[in-house]
Every structure is written in structure tokens, then in C-alpha cells.
Design an enzyme around this catalytic site. Sequence first.
Site, PDB file in Angstrom:
ATOM      1  N   GLU A  95      45.483  53.674  41.154  1.00 35.05           N
ATOM      2  CA  GLU A  95      46.006  52.406  41.690  1.00 35.05           C
ATOM      3  C   GLU A  95      45.515  51.243  40.820  1.00 35.05           C
ATOM      4  O   GLU A  95      44.446  51.320  40.208  1.00 35.05           O
ATOM      5  CB  GLU A  95      45.510  52.274  43.155  1.00 35.05           C
ATOM      6  CG  GLU A  95      45.798  50.989  43.864  1.00 35.05           C
ATOM      7  CD  GLU A  95      47.276  50.731  44.137  1.00 35.05           C
ATOM      8  OE1 GLU A  95      48.067  50.768  43.175  1.00 35.05           O
ATOM      9  OE2 GLU A  95      47.626  50.440  45.289  1.00 35.05           O
ATOM     10  N   ASP A  96      46.289  50.157  40.782  1.00 34.19           N
ATOM     11  CA  ASP A  96      45.858  48.987  40.013  1.00 34.19           C
ATOM     12  C   ASP A  96      44.762  48.206  40.734  1.00 34.19           C
ATOM     13  O   ASP A  96      43.713  47.926  40.185  1.00 34.19           O
ATOM     14  CB  ASP A  96      47.061  48.075  39.696  1.00 34.19           C
ATOM     15  CG  ASP A  96      47.866  47.677  40.928  1.00 34.19           C
ATOM     16  OD1 ASP A  96      47.580  48.166  42.052  1.00 34.19           O
ATOM     17  OD2 ASP A  96      48.808  46.867  40.794  1.00 34.19           O
ATOM     18  N   ASP A  99      43.273  45.783  47.717  1.00 33.82           N
ATOM     19  CA  ASP A  99      43.153  44.461  48.316  1.00 33.82           C
ATOM     20  C   ASP A  99      42.793  44.662  49.797  1.00 33.82           C
ATOM     21  O   ASP A  99      41.637  44.892  50.120  1.00 33.82           O
ATOM     22  CB  ASP A  99      44.500  43.758  48.091  1.00 33.82           C
ATOM     23  CG  ASP A  99      44.547  42.327  48.562  1.00 33.82           C
ATOM     24  OD1 ASP A  99      43.569  41.605  48.377  1.00 33.82           O
ATOM     25  OD2 ASP A  99      45.588  41.922  49.124  1.00 33.82           O
ATOM     26  N   PHE A 148      44.150  35.715  43.435  1.00 32.77           N
ATOM     27  CA  PHE A 148      45.336  36.481  43.048  1.00 32.77           C
ATOM     28  C   PHE A 148      45.346  36.608  41.524  1.00 32.77           C
ATOM     29  O   PHE A 148      45.233  35.620  40.806  1.00 32.77           O
ATOM     30  CB  PHE A 148      46.608  35.807  43.552  1.00 32.77           C
ATOM     31  CG  PHE A 148      47.779  36.734  43.509  1.00 32.77           C
ATOM     32  CD1 PHE A 148      47.972  37.665  44.523  1.00 32.77           C
ATOM     33  CD2 PHE A 148      48.670  36.703  42.452  1.00 32.77           C
ATOM     34  CE1 PHE A 148      49.033  38.562  44.470  1.00 32.77           C
ATOM     35  CE2 PHE A 148      49.740  37.586  42.389  1.00 32.77           C
ATOM     36  CZ  PHE A 148      49.914  38.512  43.408  1.00 32.77           C
ATOM     37  N   ARG A 161      53.424  41.236  34.054  1.00 31.47           N
ATOM     38  CA  ARG A 161      52.861  42.585  33.982  1.00 31.47           C
ATOM     39  C   ARG A 161      52.494  42.981  32.559  1.00 31.47           C
ATOM     40  O   ARG A 161      51.647  43.836  32.343  1.00 31.47           O
ATOM     41  CB  ARG A 161      53.879  43.615  34.493  1.00 31.47           C
ATOM     42  CG  ARG A 161      54.190  43.524  35.968  1.00 31.47           C
ATOM     43  CD  ARG A 161      54.996  44.755  36.373  1.00 31.47           C
ATOM     44  NE  ARG A 161      55.641  44.604  37.675  1.00 31.47           N
ATOM     45  CZ  ARG A 161      55.074  44.867  38.848  1.00 31.47           C
ATOM     46  NH1 ARG A 161      53.830  45.261  38.895  1.00 31.47           N
ATOM     47  NH2 ARG A 161      55.746  44.724  39.974  1.00 31.47           N
TER      48      ARG A 161
HETATM   49  P1  IMP Z   1      46.721  46.324  49.653  1.00 34.78           P
HETATM   50  O1  IMP Z   1      47.629  47.260  50.370  1.00 34.78           O
HETATM   51  O2  IMP Z   1      46.560  45.033  50.413  1.00 34.78           O
HETATM   52  O3  IMP Z   1      45.384  46.925  49.297  1.00 34.78           O
HETATM   53  O4  IMP Z   1      47.450  45.866  48.350  1.00 34.78           O
HETATM   54  C1  IMP Z   1      47.539  46.652  47.230  1.00 34.78           C
HETATM   55  C2  IMP Z   1      48.719  46.249  46.385  1.00 34.78           C
HETATM   56  O5  IMP Z   1      48.970  44.843  46.499  1.00 34.78           O
HETATM   57  C3  IMP Z   1      48.438  46.488  44.935  1.00 34.78           C
HETATM   58  O6  IMP Z   1      48.896  47.744  44.537  1.00 34.78           O
HETATM   59  C4  IMP Z   1      49.188  45.363  44.259  1.00 34.78           C
HETATM   60  O7  IMP Z   1      50.508  45.756  44.002  1.00 34.78           O
HETATM   61  C5  IMP Z   1      49.229  44.248  45.260  1.00 34.78           C
HETATM   62  N1  IMP Z   1      48.184  43.231  45.001  1.00 34.78           N
HETATM   63  C6  IMP Z   1      47.094  42.979  45.735  1.00 34.78           C
HETATM   64  N2  IMP Z   1      46.367  41.974  45.205  1.00 34.78           N
HETATM   65  C7  IMP Z   1      47.030  41.600  44.089  1.00 34.78           C
HETATM   66  C8  IMP Z   1      46.767  40.604  43.078  1.00 34.78           C
HETATM   67  O8  IMP Z   1      45.768  39.862  43.073  1.00 34.78           O
HETATM   68  N3  IMP Z   1      47.701  40.533  42.073  1.00 34.78           N
HETATM   69  C9  IMP Z   1      48.800  41.308  42.010  1.00 34.78           C
HETATM   70  N4  IMP Z   1      49.067  42.257  42.937  1.00 34.78           N
HETATM   71  C10 IMP Z   1      48.188  42.393  43.958  1.00 34.78           C
END
Ligand code: IMP
Length: 173
Positions: A95-96, A99, A148, A161
Site C-alpha cells: 500500500e502507498d 491513513d 495531505f 502521481r
Molecule cells: P485510509 O483508508 O483512510 O487508510 O486511506 C488510504 C488511502 O487513502 C490511500 O491508499 C490513499 O489512496 C489515500 N490517501 C490517504 N492519505 C493520503 C494523502 O495524504 N495523499 C494522497 N492519498 C492519500
Amino acid sequence: MIVGKPLLSEDEIQKRVRELAAQISADFEGHELIAVGILKGAFMFFADLVRHIKVPMTIDFIIASSYVKDSTTGEVKVYYDLREDIKDKNVLLVEDIVDTGVTLNYLRERFLEQSPRALKICALLDKRERRIVDVPIDYKGFEIPNEFVVGYGLDYDNQYRNLPYISIFKKSI
Ligand code: IMP
């Protein structure tokens, strides 16, 4: 829209990616892996990571998202699913950024239902402050502040990206 100076430079990212790959290679020595990249955000990290992992592997992808522009909807949608059968296999989910943890937790549970032999999670970035759901990260690149970020695969509204580094993103008003 303003993209600030790099939070993580290209060199810092590449050095850490090699370290993660070395650790994964050591942990899986003598075993085969199925490496799964979560698209779109992990595409660049995934490509860099797998080319440094030294164990035999199969590559697969899943497209999943809970984000629209810069905020989570809280609901994870899978747009493209795995093609590989992961039953009794060693799976590395890549995963990137973690959050709230909602996306990874959802995918982790979905994968575990398919009875892999082992399921390990690798995430380049961890925004711990924002966590709602606790999800184990076995291989973590960097912890970052609650900002962000864009670049190195990460987007705002599908842009930025392609940047080779990671920057804090501010919307100009
Ligand atoms: P989560 O489900 O809230 O943990 O979000 C994970 C996904 O949200 C990641 O795979 C990203 O695609 C997106 N995301 C969360 N924070 C960021 C950020 O700071 N920049 C860009 N994408 C984000």
C-alpha cells in the site's frame, strides 16, 4: 494548488525502499511470494520495491479506493480484483499510505477470508495520527505528520502521481 518542497526526497525514498526490500527478502528467504500492489497509489512504490526483492514471486494487483479528492468516504470500493488464487500462499500486500486504516483493514479481512499461508503488509507511509482502525503494518517506510501528501504515486484528484518525491499538498483558496 500548491505543492511544497519535498517532505521526502527521491534519494530518501529510494534508500528506504531498498532497506524494506532487503528485510522482506530476508524474511521470505526460501519461500515464494505473491506480491499484490494496491492501485493506483502504490504503483510506483510497488514497482521499485519488487525489483529489489530477491525471492521468486508472482505479481498481482487490486484496485481499491475510499477516497474522493482529498477525503475518505469511509466506504471501500474494489474496482478490480485479484486474479491469483492466494489460498495457502505467502502474500505481501503493498500500500502507498495508511491513513484512517479503513482501506487496508477492509482488504486485509477480504484476503484473510481466502486462507493465505501468510499475509504481510507493507506500506510506504503511515499517518498514525489519523488512524481509526488498527491494522498491523509489518513493513513500514516512513511515519509522516497529519498532512495531505502527493507524489511518488500519491495523488490529489488523480494528479501529481508522477513526481519522483513526496510533497505536502496545500489547496490555494
Ligand atoms: P485510509 O483508508 O483512510 O487508510 O486511506 C488510504 C488511502 O487513502 C490511500 O491508499 C490513499 O489512496 C489515500 N490517501 C490517504 N492519505 C493520503 C494523502 O495524504 N495523499 C494522497 N492519498 C492519500
